[in-house]
Design a protein around this motif. Structure first.
Motif, PDB file in Angstrom:
ATOM      1  N   VAL A  40      42.127  41.481  37.733  1.00 54.71           N
ATOM      2  CA  VAL A  40      41.743  40.662  38.880  1.00 54.71           C
ATOM      3  C   VAL A  40      40.530  39.816  38.504  1.00 54.71           C
ATOM      4  O   VAL A  40      39.611  40.289  37.820  1.00 54.71           O
ATOM      5  CB  VAL A  40      41.409  41.528  40.113  1.00 54.71           C
ATOM      6  CG1 VAL A  40      40.953  40.651  41.282  1.00 54.71           C
ATOM      7  CG2 VAL A  40      42.607  42.360  40.528  1.00 54.71           C
ATOM      8  N   SER A  41      40.530  38.549  38.939  1.00 54.40           N
ATOM      9  CA  SER A  41      39.415  37.651  38.683  1.00 54.40           C
ATOM     10  C   SER A  41      39.331  36.642  39.825  1.00 54.40           C
ATOM     11  O   SER A  41      40.309  36.435  40.548  1.00 54.40           O
ATOM     12  CB  SER A  41      39.617  36.919  37.351  1.00 54.40           C
ATOM     13  OG  SER A  41      38.626  35.920  37.161  1.00 54.40           O
ATOM     14  N   ASP A  42      38.170  36.017  39.966  1.00 57.24           N
ATOM     15  CA  ASP A  42      38.053  34.927  40.931  1.00 57.24           C
ATOM     16  C   ASP A  42      38.214  33.575  40.240  1.00 57.24           C
ATOM     17  O   ASP A  42      38.052  32.525  40.869  1.00 57.24           O
ATOM     18  CB  ASP A  42      36.714  34.985  41.670  1.00 57.24           C
ATOM     19  CG  ASP A  42      35.508  34.827  40.751  1.00 57.24           C
ATOM     20  OD1 ASP A  42      35.713  34.689  39.525  1.00 57.24           O
ATOM     21  OD2 ASP A  42      34.375  34.839  41.261  1.00 57.24           O
ATOM     22  N   SER A  43      38.578  33.593  38.956  1.00 58.41           N
ATOM     23  CA  SER A  43      38.734  32.371  38.168  1.00 58.41           C
ATOM     24  C   SER A  43      40.208  32.089  37.893  1.00 58.41           C
ATOM     25  O   SER A  43      40.900  32.897  37.250  1.00 58.41           O
ATOM     26  CB  SER A  43      37.986  32.498  36.839  1.00 58.41           C
ATOM     27  OG  SER A  43      38.358  31.477  35.938  1.00 58.41           O
ATOM     28  N   ILE A  44      40.692  30.952  38.374  1.00 57.07           N
ATOM     29  CA  ILE A  44      42.073  30.563  38.088  1.00 57.07           C
ATOM     30  C   ILE A  44      42.266  30.374  36.583  1.00 57.07           C
ATOM     31  O   ILE A  44      43.275  30.806  36.013  1.00 57.07           O
ATOM     32  CB  ILE A  44      42.443  29.278  38.856  1.00 57.07           C
ATOM     33  CG1 ILE A  44      42.500  29.562  40.362  1.00 57.07           C
ATOM     34  CG2 ILE A  44      43.780  28.716  38.372  1.00 57.07           C
ATOM     35  CD1 ILE A  44      42.809  28.350  41.216  1.00 57.07           C
ATOM     36  N   GLU A  45      41.302  29.743  35.932  1.00 60.61           N
ATOM     37  CA  GLU A  45      41.409  29.503  34.491  1.00 60.61           C
ATOM     38  C   GLU A  45      41.575  30.803  33.718  1.00 60.61           C
ATOM     39  O   GLU A  45      42.424  30.912  32.822  1.00 60.61           O
ATOM     40  CB  GLU A  45      40.169  28.767  33.998  1.00 60.61           C
ATOM     41  CG  GLU A  45      40.199  28.471  32.499  1.00 60.61           C
ATOM     42  CD  GLU A  45      38.967  27.745  32.019  1.00 60.61           C
ATOM     43  OE1 GLU A  45      38.953  27.330  30.852  1.00 60.61           O
ATOM     44  OE2 GLU A  45      38.014  27.601  32.812  1.00 60.61           O
ATOM     45  N   GLU A  46      40.808  31.804  34.087  1.00 63.01           N
ATOM     46  CA  GLU A  46      40.863  33.084  33.378  1.00 63.01           C
ATOM     47  C   GLU A  46      42.208  33.769  33.542  1.00 63.01           C
ATOM     48  O   GLU A  46      42.737  34.361  32.599  1.00 63.01           O
ATOM     49  CB  GLU A  46      39.743  33.986  33.899  1.00 63.01           C
ATOM     50  CG  GLU A  46      39.625  35.313  33.170  1.00 63.01           C
ATOM     51  CD  GLU A  46      38.450  36.138  33.665  1.00 63.01           C
ATOM     52  OE1 GLU A  46      38.568  37.382  33.663  1.00 63.01           O
ATOM     53  OE2 GLU A  46      37.428  35.543  34.065  1.00 63.01           O
ATOM     54  N   VAL A  47      42.769  33.689  34.718  1.00 57.93           N
ATOM     55  CA  VAL A  47      44.028  34.381  35.001  1.00 57.93           C
ATOM     56  C   VAL A  47      45.232  33.616  34.465  1.00 57.93           C
ATOM     57  O   VAL A  47      46.197  34.201  33.974  1.00 57.93           O
ATOM     58  CB  VAL A  47      44.160  34.624  36.519  1.00 57.93           C
ATOM     59  CG1 VAL A  47      45.573  35.051  36.894  1.00 57.93           C
ATOM     60  CG2 VAL A  47      43.158  35.685  36.965  1.00 57.93           C
ATOM     61  N   VAL A  48      45.175  32.284  34.536  1.00 55.40           N
ATOM     62  CA  VAL A  48      46.315  31.464  34.131  1.00 55.40           C
ATOM     63  C   VAL A  48      46.444  31.377  32.615  1.00 55.40           C
ATOM     64  O   VAL A  48      47.561  31.278  32.084  1.00 55.40           O
ATOM     65  CB  VAL A  48      46.192  30.053  34.750  1.00 55.40           C
ATOM     66  CG1 VAL A  48      47.166  29.070  34.102  1.00 55.40           C
ATOM     67  CG2 VAL A  48      46.441  30.129  36.255  1.00 55.40           C
ATOM     68  N   HIS A  49      45.339  31.433  31.893  1.00 54.78           N
ATOM     69  CA  HIS A  49      45.367  31.277  30.436  1.00 54.78           C
ATOM     70  C   HIS A  49      46.295  32.311  29.785  1.00 54.78           C
ATOM     71  O   HIS A  49      46.132  33.513  29.967  1.00 54.78           O
ATOM     72  CB  HIS A  49      43.964  31.429  29.854  1.00 54.78           C
ATOM     73  CG  HIS A  49      43.920  31.280  28.364  1.00 54.78           C
ATOM     74  ND1 HIS A  49      44.094  30.067  27.727  1.00 54.78           N
ATOM     75  CD2 HIS A  49      43.730  32.200  27.373  1.00 54.78           C
ATOM     76  CE1 HIS A  49      44.020  30.244  26.427  1.00 54.78           C
ATOM     77  NE2 HIS A  49      43.805  31.525  26.178  1.00 54.78           N
ATOM     78  N   GLY A  50      47.279  31.833  29.048  1.00 57.17           N
ATOM     79  CA  GLY A  50      48.207  32.707  28.344  1.00 57.17           C
ATOM     80  C   GLY A  50      49.374  33.196  29.178  1.00 57.17           C
ATOM     81  O   GLY A  50      50.187  33.989  28.701  1.00 57.17           O
ATOM     82  N   ALA A  51      49.492  32.736  30.417  1.00 62.36           N
ATOM     83  CA  ALA A  51      50.578  33.192  31.287  1.00 62.36           C
ATOM     84  C   ALA A  51      51.885  32.470  30.964  1.00 62.36           C
ATOM     85  O   ALA A  51      51.881  31.328  30.503  1.00 62.36           O
ATOM     86  CB  ALA A  51      50.215  32.957  32.749  1.00 62.36           C
ATOM     87  N   ASP A  52      53.002  33.147  31.208  1.00 65.61           N
ATOM     88  CA  ASP A  52      54.326  32.525  31.119  1.00 65.61           C
ATOM     89  C   ASP A  52      54.771  31.984  32.470  1.00 65.61           C
ATOM     90  O   ASP A  52      55.565  31.048  32.538  1.00 65.61           O
ATOM     91  CB  ASP A  52      55.371  33.553  30.660  1.00 65.61           C
ATOM     92  CG  ASP A  52      55.206  33.920  29.196  1.00 65.61           C
ATOM     93  OD1 ASP A  52      54.929  33.022  28.388  1.00 65.61           O
ATOM     94  OD2 ASP A  52      55.336  35.117  28.886  1.00 65.61           O
ATOM     95  N   ALA A  53      54.272  32.606  33.535  1.00 65.65           N
ATOM     96  CA  ALA A  53      54.659  32.209  34.879  1.00 65.65           C
ATOM     97  C   ALA A  53      53.449  32.317  35.790  1.00 65.65           C
ATOM     98  O   ALA A  53      52.672  33.267  35.691  1.00 65.65           O
ATOM     99  CB  ALA A  53      55.790  33.096  35.399  1.00 65.65           C
TER     100      ALA A  53
END
Length: 285
Positions: A67-80
């Motif tokens: 869990v994070s409050d940063s979209i960049e942190e969570v989205v980085h490396g995602a497939d979906a």
């Protein structure tokens, strides 16, 4: 379901090994996370963006996902990337630099009512693969229904991948976007209609002298049993209703009262209002 004609993309990854990003940890986001975990997905392969620390702490403590409050942190490396925010917040999410720079090998799925494919494609960089999805909350127990409309740049592999993810929390139907407002009325919002029916049936039992506990047991078990019977039977709901309705009997009296009170008309009116509201949200973008 019908699969639209989608073009292949030669540079798409043969093996999708990234994680699933969920933007928004509210009811729909939580339902998606819970359903994915119940279906056997690893917590380490799911990451959630949530702005409120207390909610983020709850999601991490309950589901052990990142869990994070940063979209960049969570989205980085995602497939979906699943956008599970309220419709009014989707525009600001799409404007985040992490999504603006996302590669065309990452699928972006909006789970927000009324947000159109055109809105998604116009907000993101050219060629981004987007989906418009309409889920409902029974995905929390892997009994959800999700309608899925792919965008112009979606590949067959991406459609398969997103369908596989969503099938882990229920059934998936692939539809033309023009049908999504009606789908919202009949599936996306309809659990609320059933909950309202259950609430009214319980209250009516109490008004007839039953304890609330007994009325709840009777109402919920009957609704669940009726749903299972409809699912397993080859007969139409109208036939199943007729099978319960003995001539001049108690059920006929109750159904006659419901019909004279505008029960069926109320559903036509309610679903139309829901579909119109979904379309209105889409026009506002």
């Amino acid at each position: 379901w019908c699969r639209p004609n989608l073009r292949p993309r030669a540079d798409h990854r043969d093996s999708l090994m990234g994680h699933i990003a969920v933007i928004g940890g509210g009811k729909i986001g939580e339902a998606l996370v819970a359903g994915l975990l119940a279906a056997g997905r690893e917590p380490g392969r799911i990451r959630v963006v949530n702005r409120r620390p207390e909610r983020g702490n709850y999601l991490h403590r309950t589901y052990h996902v990142g869990v994070s409050d940063s979209i960049e942190e969570v989205v980085h490396g995602a497939d979906a990337v699943f956008i599970c925010t309220k419709p009014k917040d989707v525009t600001s999410v799409l404007a985040d630099p992490a999504l603006q720079d996302i590669g065309d090998d990452v699928a972006v799925v909006s789970m927000a009512a009324g947000i159109t494919i055109a809105t998604l494609e116009e907000a993101l960089s050219a060629g981004t693969s987007v989906f418009r999805a309409m889920p409902n909350t029974p995905m929390l127990i892997s009994k959800g229904v999700t309608a899925l409309a792919p965008g112009r740049f979606t590949t067959e592999q991406q459609l398969d991948y997103i369908t596989e993810i969503l099938e882990s929390v229920g059934i998936v139907v692939v539809v033309d976007e023009v049908d999504m407002d009606a789908v919202t009325a009949v599936a996306g919002s309809s659990p609320a209609y059933v909950f309202l029916l259950a609430e009214a049936l319980i209250d009516s039992g109490v008004s007839l002298g039953l304890s609330r506990e007994l009325a709840s047991t009777l109402a919920l078990a009957s609704i669940g049993g009726a749903a299972d019977l409809m699912e397993q039977s080859s007969s139409e709901p109208s036939v199943l209703r007729a099978n319960v309705s003995s001539p001049a009997g108690t059920t006929v009296a109750a159904v006659e009262s419901l019909e004279s009170s505008g029960f069926r008309a109320a559903f036509f009116k309610a679903t139309r209002a829901c579909a119109e509201r979904s379309a209105q949200i889409g026009r506002r973008g």
